[in-house]
Write a protein that holds these residues in place. Structure first.
Motif, PDB file in Angstrom:
ATOM      1  N   THR A  59       0.802  -1.219   0.000  1.00 48.82           N
ATOM      2  CA  THR A  59       0.000   0.000   0.000  1.00 48.82           C
ATOM      3  C   THR A  59       0.835   1.270   0.000  1.00 48.82           C
ATOM      4  O   THR A  59       0.340   2.342  -0.322  1.00 48.82           O
ATOM      5  N   GLU A  60       2.097   1.147   0.360  1.00 50.22           N
ATOM      6  CA  GLU A  60       2.895   2.359   0.507  1.00 50.22           C
ATOM      7  C   GLU A  60       3.561   2.737  -0.815  1.00 50.22           C
ATOM      8  O   GLU A  60       4.196   1.916  -1.461  1.00 50.22           O
ATOM      9  N   ASP A  61       3.404   4.017  -1.237  1.00 47.94           N
ATOM     10  CA  ASP A  61       4.100   4.408  -2.463  1.00 47.94           C
ATOM     11  C   ASP A  61       5.516   4.861  -2.133  1.00 47.94           C
ATOM     12  O   ASP A  61       5.878   5.052  -0.972  1.00 47.94           O
ATOM     13  N   LEU A  62       6.320   5.044  -3.180  1.00 45.66           N
ATOM     14  CA  LEU A  62       7.741   5.348  -2.996  1.00 45.66           C
ATOM     15  C   LEU A  62       7.956   6.653  -2.243  1.00 45.66           C
ATOM     16  O   LEU A  62       8.812   6.762  -1.366  1.00 45.66           O
ATOM     17  N   GLU A  63       7.117   7.647  -2.569  1.00 37.53           N
ATOM     18  CA  GLU A  63       7.302   8.958  -1.943  1.00 37.53           C
ATOM     19  C   GLU A  63       7.177   8.869  -0.426  1.00 37.53           C
ATOM     20  O   GLU A  63       8.030   9.378   0.309  1.00 37.53           O
ATOM     21  N   SER A  64       6.153   8.184   0.038  1.00 32.13           N
ATOM     22  CA  SER A  64       5.992   8.137   1.494  1.00 32.13           C
ATOM     23  C   SER A  64       7.017   7.216   2.139  1.00 32.13           C
ATOM     24  O   SER A  64       7.413   7.425   3.282  1.00 32.13           O
ATOM     25  N   LEU A  65       7.481   6.224   1.360  1.00 29.09           N
ATOM     26  CA  LEU A  65       8.532   5.357   1.897  1.00 29.09           C
ATOM     27  C   LEU A  65       9.831   6.132   2.119  1.00 29.09           C
ATOM     28  O   LEU A  65      10.456   6.034   3.174  1.00 29.09           O
TER      29      LEU A  65
END
Lengths: 402, 293
Positions: B208-214
């Motif tokens: 569920t997590e996209d790269l930006e928030s990762l």
């Protein structure tokens, strides 16, 4: 409370305390101070090429031998005279009281003379064509063979004839290099000097004889002198700065991380002993930039602790027990510490490779520091932290900063 | 806190410092000390208080009018001139002794122009070699995009330090070179710790997590460490700056600027840059896919 672990914890801290107390004097004794901290003279001479003669390595070796000879008369405790690159000579005279006199001595041209026992100059360096070391085929002893110019041969014949059984001293400037006895009159212009312990010694002598004057013109390209009071002042000021800096780090680590903070402080003390001890054993010279390097390396060392403790807090927050949190924390922190330190080490290695003098000293200190910090952080800190947890003295997670 | 999302602001702040620095560098260059230009440096400690004018008068007589004279505490005076030979120098010392007052020579340095030129060349060479080796290591341990982002962050710090020293025309000596290279070492260290976290989080990525928030999460997770570590180094540097004496001032100041810049670039430039590179790669890939389709 676990008695065995408590004992281990106390023992570890005691060992570090005793090591610190015992190593203080030997480290202080064996640590050489750089010119910037004790005052002294640093000179760089460069051989000058002429259209028909390019400066060679052999030339530089001769110059080095002559300079050693000259400097010996100054009574400097630990002079450094070394060839750098193809055409440079570095001379360092720590603690010298009269740098001007030394400069004058280094800058002048040496004169080679042969003198009789009453001090009369009988043969000069210009009369000598060549000196060469070799082994005497008859008894296998090292010798130096002299070949004189035709004019020198005449002079030499007269002198040796008049002095058979007496000694003729060989002087470079006013220092006697050797005082051989004349066995017989030498009329051929070919003489041999014996009495050397090794072929090396004969070689050194031949070098000196060949270089009655410096083989090449030397130019002073760099000179730095530091007065003894300035040196002492720099030393006491940097000691003060070191105490304040380290004090601030200790205070921060204790106030921010509590129990592990104490572990970090003990580890940092051990780290300091290792780095300073390694420097003393390598006979590294402590310079002003070196002190700065050491202090900055404490920054690196403490970083390893910070990385581990931040991990520890994360693991605790994730609901792990103290014991597993510590094991996990160390495991995960290891690759981080490795990768980040290797890259820093690369920069330091380049600095060492391309730097000279004090900058090299700085790089050495920082380099030793990086390696030592990885060692203490991964082994000792972990050990200490395990004993602390195992002892059960501190159970509250809050005391681990979580 | 959204660091990646606001990355344009962080880039802008960096450029706001770097661009004036580069302009100053091009127009005025650095205020190079005798270590680079060649010259003589004398430090006298007078027994009594003296003024710059008194010393200047003597220098003018000796046709050394273009020299710089600087008073320091403890009746210390620094004089920087063109290279003098032994005769000129001892005459000057005697003249000042007789006309200004009794003194002891604390420092006496002569650097030939050859040495200075070499120093500058070696510094640039060192920077180049270090950069290549670091790119190599990061490419092996991480990937090439991380290496480029790290080197850009590192160049950022070099330009900040050199630029600020140019803007304020602070005199630089050979220790400045060591300081810049050490800053490189420290800054890369900070950056790697954050990249290491991104690498780790990528390996345990939730769907569920996209790269930006990762990336953002990784920067935040390592934030306390970044700040605490920089603080410790700043403690040492501030202590050196205030208590360490005159000789290490340039070094300490350069380190201080560099370490703060290094912390900033590691948090606010390196990871955002890597994210941008990733986005570019993604855009490129979908374009290629569109073409083949």
């Amino acid at each position: 409370m676990n008695a065995r672990k408590t004992l281990q914890l106390v023992a570890l801290i005691l060992v570090v305390a005793i090591a610190a107390a015992l190593s203080f004097t030997p480290i202080q004794k064996n640590m050489k101070l750089g010119l910037d901290l004790q005052g002294g003279l640093h000179v760089v001479l460069q051989g000058v090429d002429t259209p028909d003669h390019k400066v060679t390595r052999d030339d530089m070796k001769q110059v080095q031998a002559i300079m050693e000879q000259r400097v010996n008369g100054l009574g400097v405790a630990e002079p450094i005279i070394q060839v750098e690159g193809d055409n440079r000579l570095i001379i360092e005279l720590p603690g010298i009281s009269d740098p001007d006199k030394a400069i004058e001595l280094i800058g002048k041209t040496a004169v080679l003379t042969f003198r009789t026992a009453d001090g009369k100059v009988v043969v000069e360096g210009t009369d000598l064509k060549e000196a060469k070391e070799g082994m005497d085929s008859r008894n296998n002893q090292p010798i130096v063979s002299l070949t004189l110019t035709s004019e020198g041969a005449k002079k030499f014949a007269d002198v040796t004839r008049a002095n058979v059984g007496k000694q003729i001293g060989i002087y470079l400037d006013n220092d006697m290099l050797q005082n051989p006895k004349v066995n017989e009159a030498i009329t051929t212009g070919q003489a041999q000097i014996t009495g050397y312990a090794s072929l090396d010694e004969a070689h050194r002598m031949a070098l000196l004889l060949n270089s009655g004057a410096l083989p090449v013109k030397m130019e002073m390209v760099e000179k730095r002198t530091v007065g003894p009071t300035l040196g002492a002042d720099s030393l006491s000021k940097s000691q003060m700065a070191a105490m304040v800096g380290v004090g601030l780090i200790f205070a921060f680590m204790f106030l921010y991380y509590r129990a592990p903070g104490i572990v970090a402080i003990v580890s940092l003390i051990l780290y300091s002993i290792i780095v300073l001890g390694a420097m003393a054993m390598l006979h590294a010279t402590l310079t002003l930039p070196g002190i700065a390097g050491f202090l900055l390396s404490i920054g690196v060392a403490v970083d390893a602790n910070v990385i581990i403790y931040e991990r520890l807090k994360e693991e605790l927050r994730a609901g792990k027990t103290l014991r597993t949190a510590i094991e996990e924390g160390f495991k995960r922190a290891f690759t981080t510490i490795l990768d980040s330190n290797v890259t820093t080490f690369i920069a330091v290695a380049v600095l060492y490779y391309l730097g000279t003098g004090p900058i090299r000293g700085f790089a050495v200190t920082l380099g030793i520091g990086i390696v030592a910090s990885m060692f203490t952080a991964i082994t000792f800190t972990r050990w200490l932290l395990r004993s602390m947890v195992g002892s059960g003295l501190i159970k509250n997670n809050k005391l681990y900063g979580a | 806190m959204n660091i990646i999302g606001r990355r344009k602001i962080w880039y802008a702040i960096s450029l706001l410092i770097i661009i004036p620095g580069i302009i100053s560098l091009l127009l005025r260059g650095l205020n190079l000390g005798i270590d680079f230009t060649g010259g003589s440096l004398l430090q006298f400690q007078f027994e009594n208080t003296v003024t710059v004018e008194q010393v200047r008068n003597v220098l003018d007589q000796s046709h050394l009018g273009s020299s710089t004279i600087q008073l320091s505490d403890g009746n210390n005076v620094f004089i920087r001139t063109k290279p003098m030979d032994e005769g000129e120098r001892s005459k000057l010392v005697n003249d000042i002794k007789s006309q200004v007052g009794n003194l002891t020579v604390q420092r006496d340095e002569i650097v030939g122009p050859v040495i200075g030129k070499e120093l500058a060349q070696k510094a640039l060479l060192a920077l180049a070699i270090a950069s290549v080796l670091i790119i190599g290591y990061i490419t092996v341990r991480f990937e090439f995009k991380f290496a480029i982002a790290a080197i850009l962050a590192l160049m950022h710090d070099v330009f900040v330090v050199v630029g600020i020293f140019s803007i304020f025309q602070i005199e630089v000596d050979s220790s400045f070179v060591a300081a810049v290279l050490t800053v490189v070492g420290y800054s890369i260290n900070d950056t790697i710790v954050i990249f290491d976290r991104i690498r780790e989080n990528l390996n345990r990525k939730k769907r569920t997590e996209d790269l930006e928030s990762l990336v953002n999460r990784s920067v935040l997770e390592t934030m306390t460490r970044s700040i605490n570590t920089v603080l410790q180094v700043v403690f040492v540097l501030v202590a050196l700056l205030f208590w360490g004496g005159e000789t290490t001032k340039v070094f300490t100041l350069a380190m201080l600027v560099g370490v703060v810049s290094g912390a900033y670039s590691s948090i606010f430039n390196a990871s955002p840059l890597w994210f941008d590179f990733k986005q570019l790669e993604k855009a490129q890939r979908s374009k290629n896919r569109a073409k083949t389709a």
